[in-house]
Scaffold this motif. Structure first.
Motif, PDB file in Angstrom:
ATOM      1  N   LYS A  34       0.838  -1.207   0.000  1.00 55.69           N
ATOM      2  CA  LYS A  34       0.000   0.000   0.000  1.00 55.69           C
ATOM      3  C   LYS A  34       0.870   1.252   0.000  1.00 55.69           C
ATOM      4  O   LYS A  34       0.593   2.216  -0.725  1.00 55.69           O
ATOM      5  CB  LYS A  34      -0.931  -0.008   1.203  1.00 55.69           C
ATOM      6  N   ALA A  35       1.933   1.247   0.785  1.00 51.91           N
ATOM      7  CA  ALA A  35       2.837   2.399   0.841  1.00 51.91           C
ATOM      8  C   ALA A  35       3.522   2.623  -0.509  1.00 51.91           C
ATOM      9  O   ALA A  35       3.687   3.769  -0.949  1.00 51.91           O
ATOM     10  CB  ALA A  35       3.878   2.196   1.944  1.00 51.91           C
ATOM     11  N   LYS A  36       3.897   1.540  -1.173  1.00 51.17           N
ATOM     12  CA  LYS A  36       4.534   1.667  -2.489  1.00 51.17           C
ATOM     13  C   LYS A  36       3.575   2.283  -3.509  1.00 51.17           C
ATOM     14  O   LYS A  36       3.965   3.157  -4.283  1.00 51.17           O
ATOM     15  CB  LYS A  36       5.012   0.299  -2.996  1.00 51.17           C
ATOM     16  N   ILE A  37       2.339   1.833  -3.493  1.00 51.66           N
ATOM     17  CA  ILE A  37       1.344   2.374  -4.428  1.00 51.66           C
ATOM     18  C   ILE A  37       1.092   3.845  -4.143  1.00 51.66           C
ATOM     19  O   ILE A  37       1.042   4.670  -5.064  1.00 51.66           O
ATOM     20  CB  ILE A  37       0.030   1.554  -4.356  1.00 51.66           C
ATOM     21  N   GLU A  38       0.959   4.196  -2.873  1.00 47.48           N
ATOM     22  CA  GLU A  38       0.728   5.600  -2.512  1.00 47.48           C
ATOM     23  C   GLU A  38       1.915   6.466  -2.893  1.00 47.48           C
ATOM     24  O   GLU A  38       1.751   7.581  -3.395  1.00 47.48           O
ATOM     25  CB  GLU A  38       0.440   5.718  -1.018  1.00 47.48           C
ATOM     26  N   GLN A  39       3.118   5.970  -2.661  1.00 45.28           N
ATOM     27  CA  GLN A  39       4.322   6.733  -2.996  1.00 45.28           C
ATOM     28  C   GLN A  39       4.454   6.889  -4.509  1.00 45.28           C
ATOM     29  O   GLN A  39       4.796   7.958  -5.005  1.00 45.28           O
ATOM     30  CB  GLN A  39       5.568   6.052  -2.415  1.00 45.28           C
ATOM     31  N   ALA A  40       4.162   5.827  -5.253  1.00 47.30           N
ATOM     32  CA  ALA A  40       4.217   5.896  -6.712  1.00 47.30           C
ATOM     33  C   ALA A  40       3.215   6.922  -7.233  1.00 47.30           C
ATOM     34  O   ALA A  40       3.533   7.719  -8.129  1.00 47.30           O
ATOM     35  CB  ALA A  40       3.942   4.519  -7.323  1.00 47.30           C
ATOM     36  N   THR A  41       2.027   6.937  -6.667  1.00 48.47           N
ATOM     37  CA  THR A  41       0.997   7.887  -7.087  1.00 48.47           C
ATOM     38  C   THR A  41       1.400   9.315  -6.749  1.00 48.47           C
ATOM     39  O   THR A  41       1.241  10.228  -7.569  1.00 48.47           O
ATOM     40  CB  THR A  41      -0.350   7.535  -6.433  1.00 48.47           C
ATOM     41  N   GLN A  42       1.942   9.512  -5.563  1.00 53.46           N
ATOM     42  CA  GLN A  42       2.368  10.857  -5.165  1.00 53.46           C
ATOM     43  C   GLN A  42       3.489  11.365  -6.079  1.00 53.46           C
ATOM     44  O   GLN A  42       3.470  12.519  -6.507  1.00 53.46           O
ATOM     45  CB  GLN A  42       2.835  10.864  -3.715  1.00 53.46           C
ATOM     46  N   LEU A  43       4.444  10.524  -6.391  1.00 50.09           N
ATOM     47  CA  LEU A  43       5.540  10.928  -7.275  1.00 50.09           C
ATOM     48  C   LEU A  43       5.029  11.190  -8.692  1.00 50.09           C
ATOM     49  O   LEU A  43       5.506  12.106  -9.375  1.00 50.09           O
ATOM     50  CB  LEU A  43       6.632   9.866  -7.278  1.00 50.09           C
ATOM     51  N   TYR A  44       4.064  10.409  -9.144  1.00 47.89           N
ATOM     52  CA  TYR A  44       3.448  10.639 -10.451  1.00 47.89           C
ATOM     53  C   TYR A  44       2.813  12.032 -10.488  1.00 47.89           C
ATOM     54  O   TYR A  44       2.991  12.782 -11.452  1.00 47.89           O
ATOM     55  CB  TYR A  44       2.410   9.554 -10.730  1.00 47.89           C
TER      56      TYR A  44
END
Length: 164
Positions: A34-44
């Protein structure tokens, strides 16, 4: 909960070596995913902001980092497309083509697919791969005859055919 996703992701490798029950390990693995997905979305989203400001180097770095965290997230196809656009703006057409070619064949989203084909054709034209560019424009017209890129594709294809 505190928004320290990067720390959670980094700590996961150390946690794997600890003696955990199966349910604890699954709980932590889910939290890390979940943290990876959230971080990927934030960086996007940061990359999109940089793109809007035409800060192409910052945008490319944010999209690359987003894809490093999770290249299977829901934003990944769009992040790959935006990374390729940033590379094109940075005059790294070959890097952009390396992203766009597979994306133009695999993308499930029609918007991403026609955008990827359009960007791919322009990159191929810019590196003087005229036959490849013609084929890409034809593919775009065949797959998406009603695309908003169709008039541009027809004009570019006509120009390329006449000149090369």
């Amino acid at each position: 909960k505190e928004g320290r996703r990067v720390e959670v992701i980094r700590a996961w490798d150390a946690m794997k070596a600890k003696p955990l029950t199966r349910s604890e390990a699954q709980l932590f693995a889910d939290a890390v995913q979940k943290a990876k997905i959230e971080q990927a979305t934030q960086l996007y989203l940061q990359g999109l902001d940089s793109s809007r400001l035409q800060r192409w180097q910052e945008a490319a770095a944010a999209f690359e980092e987003s894809l490093r965290y999770d290249d299977a997230a829901s934003v990944s196809p769009e992040a790959k497309l935006q990374l390729a656009i940033a590379y094109r703006k940075l005059r790294k057409q070959k890097d952009a083509i390396a992203i766009l070619a597979p994306l133009s064949e695999q993308a499930a989203d029609r918007e991403v697919l026609d955008d990827a084909l359009e960007q791919l054709a322009w990159c191929q034209t810019e590196i003087e791969a005229y036959n490849d560019a013609k084929n890409t424009w034809r593919t775009l017209l065949r797959k998406f005859p009603d695309s908003h890129y169709a008039p541009e594709a027809k004009l570019a294809l006509t120009t390329l055919t006449q000149n090369h």
